[in-house]
Design an enzyme around this catalytic site. Structure first.
Site, PDB file in Angstrom:
ATOM      1  CG  ASP A  72      35.300  12.640  -4.386  1.00 20.94           C
ATOM      2  OD1 ASP A  72      34.085  12.879  -4.430  1.00 20.94           O
ATOM      3  OD2 ASP A  72      36.134  13.192  -5.119  1.00 20.94           O
ATOM      4  N   GLY A 101      37.987  13.830   1.995  1.00 23.43           N
ATOM      5  CA  GLY A 101      36.862  13.839   1.084  1.00 23.43           C
ATOM      6  C   GLY A 101      37.229  14.424  -0.263  1.00 23.43           C
ATOM      7  CG  HIS A 102      35.018  16.417  -4.244  1.00 23.51           C
ATOM      8  ND1 HIS A 102      35.354  15.644  -5.338  1.00 23.51           N
ATOM      9  CD2 HIS A 102      34.693  17.642  -4.748  1.00 23.51           C
ATOM     10  CE1 HIS A 102      35.236  16.359  -6.449  1.00 23.51           C
ATOM     11  NE2 HIS A 102      34.849  17.581  -6.119  1.00 23.51           N
ATOM     12  CG  PHE A 103      36.318  20.567  -1.912  1.00 27.51           C
ATOM     13  CD1 PHE A 103      36.850  21.485  -2.797  1.00 27.51           C
ATOM     14  CD2 PHE A 103      34.999  20.183  -2.071  1.00 27.51           C
ATOM     15  CE1 PHE A 103      36.092  22.028  -3.816  1.00 27.51           C
ATOM     16  CE2 PHE A 103      34.217  20.723  -3.084  1.00 27.51           C
ATOM     17  CZ  PHE A 103      34.773  21.644  -3.968  1.00 27.51           C
TER      18      PHE A 103
END
Length: 299
Positions: free
Chosen positions: A241, A267-269
């Site tokens: 992230d 990652g973030h999502f």
């Protein structure tokens, strides 16, 4: 899993002058998971996760005011702040008579959901944090323009935050950083980009960027809530992230020593690429948190 027995339904609930759109799936009498999305997305971020859990849980995923398909008044007629979003969600939960629920918190959904938890700790059965930050250790070094805007709400500092809303930033930085490109569907980020292109949407988001400072100010209160109530907590965190780093996940154990921390190669999502892994973690964690037996993977 026999998830085809419980299709996702698309509903709305009037809450004052806000028409809250939400997704619901699962048996009506099953334990509830309230799924709270983040920036700049909406409840569609849970489209892959919901079918993986709906055989065992009742999933409810609302769009926050200013996001997705929820209809709320324009700026000037409605205060786009995190306190106000939490007010709407509190009334939404009351309208649906949700007396007990686990919270799934992500990004903006974390400060909204944790406000709900502090207001009614007796309702929260467990917390699942997927890159939902509550510690300053969780911030990366990429927050400079936002922090400048928090300190000085000048027009110049506001405009310096506008690149955070650009299609390139959403597609390549927010979604793309640390994600396997062969697993990353364009569906989520292209829908987010379309939502942000609607008239007035960017100004609402810039207001919320300014208001994010109120969340940081509440971090000590969130942490006190963890210490006092010790909710069963699972952190399923995308380690790549670019906004919320793994230290934010590990920090939960400082105030809630039994917290279970899992860092994913995402990652973030993280749900865009690792919905199956996150569902498996939840199906192991939540039955134990609720005092039940782990789900049979053959169900």
């Amino acid at each position: 899993m026999q998830s085809d027995r419980t299709p996702t339904r698309f509903k709305s609930q009037q809450v004052g002058d806000v028409t809250v759109f939400y997704r619901e799936a699962g048996p009506a009498d099953a334990p509830v998971i309230l799924l709270l999305h983040g920036f700049p997305t909406a409840s569609h971020m849970f489209r892959d996760l919901i079918p993986l859990l709906a055989h065992r849980y009742r999933l409810i995923a609302p769009d926050l005011p200013g996001f997705g398909q929820t209809k709320s008044p324009p700026r000037g007629e409605f205060e786009y702040s995190f306190d106000r979003l939490a007010d709407v969600l509190t009334r939404f939960v009351d309208a649906l008579s949700l007396d007990r629920y686990a919270l799934y918190i992500f990004d903006y959904g974390a400060p909204v959901g944790l406000r709900l938890a502090m207001r009614h700790p007796e309702r929260v059965t467990a917390i699942i944090s997927q890159n939902g930050n509550a510690y300053v250790e969780g911030f990366s070094d990429q927050w400079g323009p936002w922090e400048d805007y928090w300190r000085d709400p000048s027009e110049a500092n506001r405009e310096a935050c506008r690149p955070s809303l650009s299609p390139d930033t959403i597609r390549n930085w927010q979604y793309g950083t640390g994600a396997d490109p062969e697993l990353l569907s364009p569906d989520g980020y292209e829908l987010d980009i379309a939502y942000l292109a609607r008239p007035g949407a960017q100004d609402i988001q810039l207001d919320l960027i300014r208001e994010y400072r109120t969340n940081v100010a509440l971090y000590p209160d969130f942490q006190a809530y963890f210490r006092e109530h010790q909710p069963p907590l699972l952190a399923a965190w995308g380690r790549h992230d670019p906004a919320f780093v793994p230290a934010g996940a590990e920090a939960y154990k400082r105030d809630n020593p039994t917290a279970e921390i899992h860092l994913l190669d995402a990652g973030h999502f993280a749900l865009e690429t690792h919905a199956g892994e996150i569902a498996a973690l939840i199906l192991d964690f939540l039955p134990r948190a609720l005092g039940d037996q782990p789900a049979d993977p053959s169900e």
